[in-house]
Design a protein around this motif. Structure first.
Motif, PDB file in Angstrom:
ATOM      1  N   ALA A 105       0.835  -1.152   0.088  1.00 22.02           N
ATOM      2  CA  ALA A 105       0.169  -0.078   0.057  1.00 22.02           C
ATOM      3  C   ALA A 105       0.780   1.462   0.038  1.00 22.02           C
ATOM      4  N   ALA A 106       1.848   1.199   0.788  1.00 20.23           N
ATOM      5  CA  ALA A 106       2.640   2.615   0.864  1.00 20.23           C
ATOM      6  C   ALA A 106       3.549   2.734  -0.465  1.00 20.23           C
ATOM      7  N   SER A 107       3.891   1.614  -1.238  1.00 19.03           N
ATOM      8  CA  SER A 107       4.604   1.808  -2.511  1.00 19.03           C
ATOM      9  C   SER A 107       3.808   2.110  -3.460  1.00 19.03           C
ATOM     10  N   ALA A 108       2.431   1.977  -3.422  1.00 13.87           N
ATOM     11  CA  ALA A 108       1.166   2.509  -4.310  1.00 13.87           C
ATOM     12  C   ALA A 108       0.781   3.944  -4.125  1.00 13.87           C
ATOM     13  N   ARG A 114       3.444   9.596   3.663  1.00 17.92           N
ATOM     14  CA  ARG A 114       2.824   8.612   4.591  1.00 17.92           C
ATOM     15  C   ARG A 114       1.402   8.231   3.993  1.00 17.92           C
ATOM     16  N   LEU A 115       0.998   7.057   4.707  1.00 15.16           N
ATOM     17  CA  LEU A 115      -0.422   6.500   4.592  1.00 15.16           C
ATOM     18  C   LEU A 115      -1.240   7.117   5.547  1.00 15.16           C
ATOM     19  N   SER A 116      -2.367   7.384   5.096  1.00 18.64           N
ATOM     20  CA  SER A 116      -3.505   8.014   5.913  1.00 18.64           C
ATOM     21  C   SER A 116      -3.744   7.388   6.993  1.00 18.64           C
ATOM     22  N   VAL A 125      -6.136  -1.210   4.836  1.00 18.60           N
ATOM     23  CA  VAL A 125      -5.316  -2.435   4.490  1.00 18.60           C
ATOM     24  C   VAL A 125      -5.361  -3.450   5.778  1.00 18.60           C
ATOM     25  N   LEU A 126      -5.173  -3.071   7.206  1.00 20.00           N
ATOM     26  CA  LEU A 126      -5.278  -3.899   8.062  1.00 20.00           C
ATOM     27  C   LEU A 126      -6.489  -4.533   8.286  1.00 20.00           C
TER      28      LEU A 126
END
Length: 63
Positions: A29-32, A37-39, A46-47
């Motif tokens: 998710a972080a690479s996409a 930062r991820l919100s 994701v989790l």
């Protein structure tokens, strides 16, 4: 001192395997994602936070 060999033995830590899988999902998710930062909402998505957990695999010990 002697160290026991685990060759041929199947040793699995189901909690560790789940944690590794979740870390992998976060990395994907972080690479996409755009930005640094991820919100928090995307991390929750994701989790699967707030969704029912799947049942444990057969043979897993409960705590």
């Amino acid at each position: 001192m002697s160290v026991a060999s685990l060759r041929g033995a199947t040793v699995q830590d189901h909690v560790a395997l789940v944690e590794i899988e979740l870390c992998g999902e976060l990395m994907i998710a972080a690479s996409a994602a755009e930005g640094d930062r991820l919100s928090p909402d995307l991390i929750d998505e994701v989790l699967n936070v707030g969704r029912p957990c799947p049942p444990p695999p057969p043979g897993a010990r409960s705590r």
